[in-house]
Design a protein around this motif. Structure first.
Motif, mmCIF file in Angstrom:
data_model
loop_
_atom_site.group_PDB
_atom_site.id
_atom_site.type_symbol
_atom_site.label_atom_id
_atom_site.label_comp_id
_atom_site.label_asym_id
_atom_site.label_seq_id
_atom_site.Cartn_x
_atom_site.Cartn_y
_atom_site.Cartn_z
ATOM 1 N N LYS A 35 12.476 -49.849 -29.053
ATOM 2 C CA LYS A 35 13.930 -49.854 -28.909
ATOM 3 C C LYS A 35 14.543 -48.552 -29.411
ATOM 4 C CE LYS A 35 14.867 -54.826 -28.897
ATOM 5 N NZ LYS A 35 15.435 -55.972 -29.655
ATOM 6 N N LYS A 36 13.815 -47.865 -30.275
ATOM 7 C CA LYS A 36 14.261 -46.554 -30.755
ATOM 8 C C LYS A 36 13.863 -45.445 -29.780
ATOM 9 C CE LYS A 36 15.848 -47.883 -34.822
ATOM 10 N NZ LYS A 36 17.261 -47.700 -35.230
ATOM 11 N N LYS A 37 13.288 -45.850 -28.652
ATOM 12 C CA LYS A 37 12.782 -44.895 -27.647
ATOM 13 C C LYS A 37 11.701 -43.990 -28.231
ATOM 14 C CE LYS A 37 16.979 -44.946 -24.829
ATOM 15 N NZ LYS A 37 16.391 -45.957 -23.930
ATOM 16 N N ILE A 38 10.863 -44.604 -29.040
ATOM 17 C CA ILE A 38 9.689 -43.938 -29.605
ATOM 18 C C ILE A 38 8.454 -44.470 -28.880
ATOM 19 C CG2 ILE A 38 8.234 -43.678 -31.656
ATOM 20 C CD1 ILE A 38 10.771 -43.934 -33.354
ATOM 21 N N ILE A 39 7.645 -43.579 -28.336
ATOM 22 C CA ILE A 39 6.414 -43.973 -27.647
ATOM 23 C C ILE A 39 5.453 -44.637 -28.630
ATOM 24 C CG2 ILE A 39 4.308 -43.038 -26.574
ATOM 25 C CD1 ILE A 39 6.078 -40.955 -25.214
ATOM 26 N N VAL A 40 4.896 -45.767 -28.229
ATOM 27 C CA VAL A 40 3.872 -46.431 -29.025
ATOM 28 C C VAL A 40 2.522 -46.226 -28.347
ATOM 29 C CG1 VAL A 40 3.022 -48.599 -29.990
ATOM 30 C CG2 VAL A 40 5.490 -48.149 -29.905
ATOM 31 N N HIS A 41 1.685 -45.444 -29.001
ATOM 32 C CA HIS A 41 0.320 -45.193 -28.519
ATOM 33 C C HIS A 41 -0.608 -46.085 -29.344
ATOM 34 C CE1 HIS A 41 -2.911 -41.982 -27.353
ATOM 35 N NE2 HIS A 41 -3.399 -43.208 -27.355
ATOM 36 N N GLY A 42 -0.990 -47.212 -28.765
ATOM 37 C CA GLY A 42 -1.793 -48.193 -29.492
ATOM 38 C C GLY A 42 -3.277 -47.918 -29.391
ATOM 39 N N ALA A 43 -3.991 -48.151 -30.490
ATOM 40 C CA ALA A 43 -5.448 -47.966 -30.515
ATOM 41 C C ALA A 43 -6.122 -49.292 -30.861
ATOM 42 C CB ALA A 43 -5.825 -46.901 -31.533
ATOM 43 N N PHE A 44 -7.131 -49.635 -30.068
ATOM 44 C CA PHE A 44 -7.857 -50.882 -30.258
ATOM 45 C C PHE A 44 -9.352 -50.603 -30.303
ATOM 46 C CE2 PHE A 44 -3.902 -51.685 -28.087
ATOM 47 C CZ PHE A 44 -3.380 -52.785 -28.760
ATOM 48 N N ILE A 45 -10.067 -51.455 -31.004
ATOM 49 C CA ILE A 45 -11.516 -51.317 -31.140
ATOM 50 C C ILE A 45 -12.182 -52.593 -30.647
ATOM 51 C CG2 ILE A 45 -13.434 -51.020 -32.765
ATOM 52 C CD1 ILE A 45 -11.492 -49.523 -34.603
ATOM 53 N N PHE A 46 -13.197 -52.433 -29.807
ATOM 54 C CA PHE A 46 -13.981 -53.564 -29.322
ATOM 55 C C PHE A 46 -15.342 -53.589 -30.019
ATOM 56 C CE2 PHE A 46 -11.650 -52.847 -25.075
ATOM 57 C CZ PHE A 46 -10.667 -53.763 -25.393
ATOM 58 N N GLY A 47 -15.837 -54.789 -30.314
ATOM 59 C CA GLY A 47 -17.176 -54.917 -30.885
ATOM 60 C C GLY A 47 -17.212 -55.534 -32.267
ATOM 61 N N PHE A 48 -16.052 -55.977 -32.774
ATOM 62 C CA PHE A 48 -16.032 -56.636 -34.076
ATOM 63 C C PHE A 48 -16.789 -57.962 -34.003
ATOM 64 C CE2 PHE A 48 -12.019 -54.091 -34.670
ATOM 65 C CZ PHE A 48 -12.475 -53.349 -35.747
ATOM 66 N N GLU A 49 -17.079 -58.534 -35.151
ATOM 67 C CA GLU A 49 -17.907 -59.743 -35.233
ATOM 68 C C GLU A 49 -17.332 -60.913 -34.441
ATOM 69 O OE1 GLU A 49 -21.193 -59.496 -37.719
ATOM 70 O OE2 GLU A 49 -20.485 -58.174 -36.110
ATOM 71 N N ASN A 50 -16.019 -61.013 -34.367
ATOM 72 C CA ASN A 50 -15.402 -62.154 -33.702
ATOM 73 C C ASN A 50 -15.173 -61.919 -32.211
ATOM 74 O OD1 ASN A 50 -14.749 -64.690 -34.921
ATOM 75 N ND2 ASN A 50 -12.637 -64.437 -34.237
ATOM 76 N N ASP A 51 -15.524 -60.737 -31.724
ATOM 77 C CA ASP A 51 -15.294 -60.403 -30.317
ATOM 78 C C ASP A 51 -16.391 -60.971 -29.428
ATOM 79 O OD1 ASP A 51 -13.053 -58.983 -31.006
ATOM 80 O OD2 ASP A 51 -13.966 -56.999 -30.794
ATOM 81 N N ASN A 52 -15.970 -61.574 -28.317
ATOM 82 C CA ASN A 52 -16.911 -61.920 -27.252
ATOM 83 C C ASN A 52 -16.374 -61.301 -25.962
ATOM 84 O OD1 ASN A 52 -14.840 -63.636 -26.296
ATOM 85 N ND2 ASN A 52 -15.649 -65.382 -27.447
ATOM 86 N N THR A 53 -16.935 -61.652 -24.842
ATOM 87 C CA THR A 53 -16.560 -60.987 -23.591
ATOM 88 C C THR A 53 -15.131 -61.297 -23.144
ATOM 89 O OG1 THR A 53 -17.608 -62.800 -22.355
ATOM 90 C CG2 THR A 53 -18.921 -60.803 -22.729
ATOM 91 N N GLU A 54 -14.486 -62.249 -23.796
ATOM 92 C CA GLU A 54 -13.100 -62.551 -23.450
ATOM 93 C C GLU A 54 -12.116 -61.554 -24.074
ATOM 94 O OE1 GLU A 54 -12.365 -66.535 -24.674
ATOM 95 O OE2 GLU A 54 -13.774 -67.436 -23.231
ATOM 96 N N ILE A 55 -12.573 -60.780 -25.057
ATOM 97 C CA ILE A 55 -11.670 -59.909 -25.805
ATOM 98 C C ILE A 55 -11.044 -58.824 -24.933
ATOM 99 C CG2 ILE A 55 -13.435 -58.237 -26.532
ATOM 100 C CD1 ILE A 55 -10.439 -59.553 -28.621
ATOM 101 N N PHE A 56 -11.728 -58.400 -23.890
ATOM 102 C CA PHE A 56 -11.223 -57.299 -23.063
ATOM 103 C C PHE A 56 -9.958 -57.714 -22.302
ATOM 104 C CE2 PHE A 56 -15.949 -57.094 -23.192
ATOM 105 C CZ PHE A 56 -16.040 -56.076 -24.120
ATOM 106 N N ASP A 57 -10.030 -58.842 -21.610
ATOM 107 C CA ASP A 57 -8.852 -59.309 -20.874
ATOM 108 C C ASP A 57 -7.736 -59.739 -21.824
ATOM 109 O OD1 ASP A 57 -9.265 -59.042 -18.043
ATOM 110 O OD2 ASP A 57 -10.829 -60.558 -18.185
ATOM 111 N N LYS A 58 -8.095 -60.336 -22.942
ATOM 112 C CA LYS A 58 -7.076 -60.750 -23.912
ATOM 113 C C LYS A 58 -6.306 -59.533 -24.449
ATOM 114 C CE LYS A 58 -9.188 -65.030 -25.601
ATOM 115 N NZ LYS A 58 -9.821 -65.715 -26.779
ATOM 116 N N THR A 59 -7.037 -58.455 -24.715
ATOM 117 C CA THR A 59 -6.388 -57.256 -25.241
ATOM 118 C C THR A 59 -5.539 -56.587 -24.171
ATOM 119 O OG1 THR A 59 -8.262 -56.943 -26.758
ATOM 120 C CG2 THR A 59 -6.779 -55.076 -26.440
ATOM 121 N N LEU A 60 -6.030 -56.564 -22.948
ATOM 122 C CA LEU A 60 -5.237 -56.014 -21.846
ATOM 123 C C LEU A 60 -3.954 -56.809 -21.648
ATOM 124 C CD1 LEU A 60 -8.024 -55.211 -19.237
ATOM 125 C CD2 LEU A 60 -6.438 -53.545 -20.231
ATOM 126 N N GLU A 61 -4.043 -58.121 -21.732
ATOM 127 C CA GLU A 61 -2.861 -58.954 -21.582
ATOM 128 C C GLU A 61 -1.865 -58.682 -22.710
ATOM 129 O OE1 GLU A 61 -0.003 -61.662 -20.421
ATOM 130 O OE2 GLU A 61 -1.604 -60.654 -19.307
#
Length: 429
Positions: free
Chosen positions: A292-318
């Motif tokens: 809302k402040k018109k500041i770009i948000v460049h988000g960083a995510f990491i895949f492969g943590f202990e709780n991640d399974n193959t569903e994490i990719f689509d969940k993160t994209l969503e």
């Protein structure tokens, strides 16, 4: 005396945002005037083997270690004294001593002057270990003339602080820079900014690990920036959204973009990795406040943590779609030497790749808990490919047509191409 600084090539995946390495600039500023200094950056130019240097000082991060070792071997043949500092010698000193005459452990700025004095007296040590943390108040004028005028995405870079107050399991910041978050004198930072030549890329990048690591200092700093009428980009914690005054001052001071490590949308992953400052339930609200402040948000995510399974990719994209992130990076978890994560995975015999060039957040080097290595490798490419489809890039640029947003989005196209090659070349037992 002739001193050659070298930054070895990190690789196509680890050098997406090229800027002059300020660490080398600080060391150059701490070097007496009777030294002739040259700098070669292997990320933007060939590292030629040149004769006649008394000292060759190489800065080494883990992904660049193998390239650095090869450069060191070649320069040793010229008779130069080989000096290695940076992340990798701090965590892997014995390995680095195989290729160097001298290594620096910790912040090399602390012991650089001692080394040069010893060298001139002919009594240098093989290891210089910083016993104290660098005092940012003593940062000298950086001789930016040693940096190339071409090849960098950004050239106006400034260091405001050192360290980070957080203690994430997968991060090396505290191992390298110690436990204290330290800041420079505001007047000195303002003086440095005023010294930049007019023209060129208008955005100033503060290369801090967390520019709001000390909120009260950050507020005073942002107030001091307001009269300069600059535009700036930096990295910080999502906690900036929890302080309305801080966020408002960031905007007024010229902030146009923030790189924020969300790391994971799974709360259990954050808790187990001690990223306690992040709360997934608050992410959307926090992102909305920043945007809302018109500041770009460049988000960083990491895949492969202990709780991640193959569903994490689509969940993160969503999540990224729902949050309307302007830019995003999806990296693979890296168990860097020196981190608690590396120790844990080593004890569990889960690390199968010790080729340091692959420790670039684009290669799988360990066995994940809830998926196969190839599934993780393919999943990262899938997420990046989908987020940076031409359709999605155009939609994000139409929503925010700022030049920075355009550059950040278009710069990822080549990254996606490289990830495709990595997947095609990957084979796991």
């Amino acid at each position: 005396m002739r001193l050659l600084f070298i930054a070895p090539p990190i690789g196509k995946m680890a050098s997406k945002y090229l800027a002059p390495p300020l660490g080398i600039g600080i060391l150059a500023g701490l070097t007496p005037n009777h030294y002739e200094i040259k700098f070669i950056d292997g990320n933007i130019e060939p590292v030629d083997i040149l004769e006649g240097w008394d000292i060759v000082a190489i800065t080494v991060s883990t992904p660049a270690a193998q390239a650095a070792f090869e450069i060191a071997k070649q320069y040793r043949k010229t008779g130069a004294l080989i000096v290695i500092g940076g992340m990798h010698p701090t965590v892997m000193p014995e390995e680095c001593l195989t290729y160097a005459d001298v290594i620096f452990i910790g912040e090399s700025e602390v012991t650089w002057g001692e080394f040069l004095k010893d060298f001139e007296e002919g009594s240098y040590k093989s290891v210089y270990k910083a016993q104290t943390e660098m005092n940012p108040l003593k940062i000298p004028r950086i001789p930016r003339e040693i940096f190339s005028k071409r090849g960098y995405l950004v050239t106006k870079t400034v260091l405001m602080s050192r360290g980070c107050p957080n203690s994430c399991e997968f991060c090396l910041v505290k191992k390298i820079y110690g436990s204290a978050y330290r800041t420079r004198e505001i007047a000195k930072i303002i003086e440095e900014i005023r010294s930049f030549p007019k023209g060129g890329m208008p955005v100033i990048v503060f290369v801090d690990d967390n520019i709001v690591g000390n909120r009260e200092f950050a507020k005073e700093f942002f107030k001091a920036l307001i009269p300069l009428r600059i535009k700036w980009f930096s990295q910080c914690s999502i906690s900036i959204a929890n302080d309305d005054e801080l966020l408002d001052l960031a905007k007024k001071s010229g902030c146009i973009g923030l790189f924020i490590g969300f790391e994971s949308i799974d709360e259990n992953n954050l808790i187990s990795n001690r990223k306690n400052v992040n709360k997934t339930s608050s992410f959307i609200e926090q992102i909305n406040k920043i945007r809302k402040k018109k500041i770009i948000v460049h988000g960083a995510f990491i895949f492969g943590f202990e709780n991640d399974n193959t569903e994490i990719f689509d969940k993160t994209l969503e999540f990224a779609r729902k949050a309307k992130l302007d830019v995003a990076n999806f990296g693979i978890l890296v168990p860097y030497p020196g981190t608690p994560l590396y120790e844990k995975y080593s004890l569990e015999n889960r690390i199968f790749d010790y080729q340091w060039k692959n420790y670039d957040a684009a290669h799988v080097v360990f066995t994940p808990h809830n998926m196969k290595p190839m599934e993780l490798q393919q999943g990262q490419y899938y997420a990046m490919k989908k987020f940076y489809s031409w359709k999605n890039i155009v939609l994000r640029i139409l929503a925010n047509p700022s030049s920075l947003n355009i550059i950040l989005n278009l710069s990822q196209i080549n990254v996606v191409k490289e990830l495709k090659k990595i997947v095609q070349e990957s084979s796991f037992n």
